[in-house]
Every structure is written in structure tokens, then in C-alpha cells.
Design a protein around this motif. Structure first.
Motif, short mmCIF file in Angstrom:
data_model
loop_
_atom_site.label_atom_id
_atom_site.label_comp_id
_atom_site.label_asym_id
_atom_site.label_seq_id
_atom_site.Cartn_x
_atom_site.Cartn_y
_atom_site.Cartn_z
N PRO A 295 85.73 26.58 52.07
CA PRO A 295 85.32 26.27 53.28
C PRO A 295 83.66 25.94 53.09
O PRO A 295 83.07 26.96 52.54
N ALA A 296 83.20 24.94 53.59
CA ALA A 296 81.66 24.84 53.47
C ALA A 296 81.49 24.12 54.79
O ALA A 296 82.18 23.37 55.72
N PHE A 297 80.14 24.05 54.89
CA PHE A 297 79.56 23.14 55.98
C PHE A 297 78.18 22.51 55.73
O PHE A 297 77.40 23.18 54.99
N GLY A 298 77.86 21.33 56.21
CA GLY A 298 76.47 20.88 56.10
C GLY A 298 75.49 21.30 57.25
O GLY A 298 76.25 21.44 58.49
N GLN A 299 74.62 21.84 57.26
CA GLN A 299 73.80 22.32 58.06
C GLN A 299 72.63 21.33 58.22
O GLN A 299 72.16 21.09 57.38
N TYR A 300 72.24 20.94 59.41
CA TYR A 300 71.23 20.20 59.92
C TYR A 300 70.12 20.78 60.99
O TYR A 300 70.86 21.31 61.89
N ARG A 301 69.00 20.73 60.60
CA ARG A 301 67.86 21.31 61.35
C ARG A 301 67.40 20.39 62.25
O ARG A 301 67.18 19.31 61.85
N PRO A 302 66.98 20.85 63.52
CA PRO A 302 66.34 19.81 64.39
C PRO A 302 65.00 19.47 63.53
O PRO A 302 63.99 19.81 62.94
N ARG A 303 64.65 17.88 63.77
CA ARG A 303 63.63 17.34 63.40
C ARG A 303 62.41 17.76 64.33
O ARG A 303 62.76 17.96 65.23
N THR A 304 61.19 17.88 63.60
CA THR A 304 60.17 18.39 64.51
C THR A 304 59.61 17.36 65.71
O THR A 304 59.01 17.87 66.64
N ASP A 305 59.90 16.27 65.32
CA ASP A 305 59.50 15.03 66.35
C ASP A 305 60.81 15.01 67.59
O ASP A 305 60.47 14.16 68.42
N GLY A 306 61.76 15.84 67.43
CA GLY A 306 62.90 15.98 68.40
C GLY A 306 63.58 14.63 68.43
O GLY A 306 64.41 14.45 69.56
N THR A 307 63.73 13.93 67.43
CA THR A 307 64.55 12.41 67.43
C THR A 307 66.09 12.69 66.86
O THR A 307 66.83 11.82 66.78
N GLY A 308 66.27 14.04 66.45
CA GLY A 308 67.69 14.12 65.74
C GLY A 308 67.60 15.30 65.02
O GLY A 308 66.84 16.47 65.25
N TYR A 309 68.41 15.30 63.71
CA TYR A 309 68.68 16.55 62.88
C TYR A 309 68.75 15.98 61.44
O TYR A 309 69.14 15.01 61.22
N GLU A 310 67.87 16.73 60.70
CA GLU A 310 67.82 16.22 59.20
C GLU A 310 68.63 17.24 58.24
O GLU A 310 68.84 18.67 58.83
N PRO A 311 69.36 16.95 57.27
CA PRO A 311 70.00 17.70 56.48
C PRO A 311 68.97 19.04 55.82
O PRO A 311 67.99 18.69 55.63
N TRP A 312 69.56 20.09 55.90
CA TRP A 312 69.06 21.37 55.41
C TRP A 312 69.54 21.86 54.22
O TRP A 312 69.03 22.35 53.36
N ALA A 313 70.88 22.19 54.13
CA ALA A 313 71.59 22.66 53.35
C ALA A 313 73.09 22.40 53.27
O ALA A 313 73.70 22.48 54.33
N LEU A 314 73.71 22.45 52.17
CA LEU A 314 75.31 22.64 52.01
C LEU A 314 75.58 24.08 51.82
O LEU A 314 75.11 24.69 50.89
N GLN A 315 76.26 24.80 52.80
CA GLN A 315 76.49 26.16 52.78
C GLN A 315 78.08 26.46 52.65
O GLN A 315 78.84 25.74 53.04
#
Length: 90
Positions: A29-49
Motif C-alpha cells: 500500500p502506498a499513497f501520493g502526498q500533496y501539500r498545499p501550494r503557498t499561493d493557495g491555488t491547489g496542491y503540489e506533489p510532495w512524496a510517494l509514501q
């Protein structure tokens, strides 16, 4: 998974507001983790956990940060719009 999601989207430093998309990596099992963009427009990839188990317990979590290369290999999008995650609190 709920405990991990709770940690990564709650008190974990820098992960508050993350969005998680489940996948499978090497039969684990794994998941893609997306962190909030600093400009508040969405989420950018952070890590494959990737989770590793010992019996019915999680033994380890390994984070792979090469998102530009890995996310496409696992069918994970390169960006999440804010409206792509309705009903999930930030």
C-alpha cells in the motif's frame, strides 16, 4: 491508514492540509502526498509514501521525494486543483 492520514494531515510539521491519493508500489500500500501550494491555488506533489507491514501492523513508512519521475509511473496527477478535493478539510 486512518492513523497515518491523521498524523500527516494534522500535527506533522509541514504536512497540515495535505491531500492523499492511494496507490500500490511493489505490492505494498502506498499513497501520493500533496501539500498545499503557498499561493493557495491547489496542491503540489510532495512524496510517494510506501507502507511496509509486519503482520497486521505498519513496520515502516518510506517517503520517496522524486515526484516528477515517480508520480506519473503510479498514475498520480502532477497537481491537484483545490476543488479536486471537496469535503476534505484543509
Amino acid at each position: 491508514m486512518a492513523d497515518i492520514e491523521s498524523w500527516l494531515t494534522g500535527p506533522a510539521v509541514g504536512c497540515r492540509g495535505s491531500r492523499l491519493i492511494p496507490t500500490v508500489a511493489n505490492s505494498s500500500p502506498a499513497f501520493g502526498q500533496y501539500r498545499p501550494r503557498t499561493d493557495g491555488t491547489g496542491y503540489e506533489p510532495w512524496a510517494l509514501q510506501v507502507l511496509e507491514f509486519s503482520g497486521d501492523r505498519i513496520a515502516s513508512i518510506t517517503a520517496f521525494r522524486y515526484t516528477a519521475r515517480l508520480f506519473p509511473q503510479f498514475g498520480l496527477p502532477g497537481y491537484l486543483r483545490a476543488e479536486a478535493c471537496p469535503g476534505v478539510p484543509a
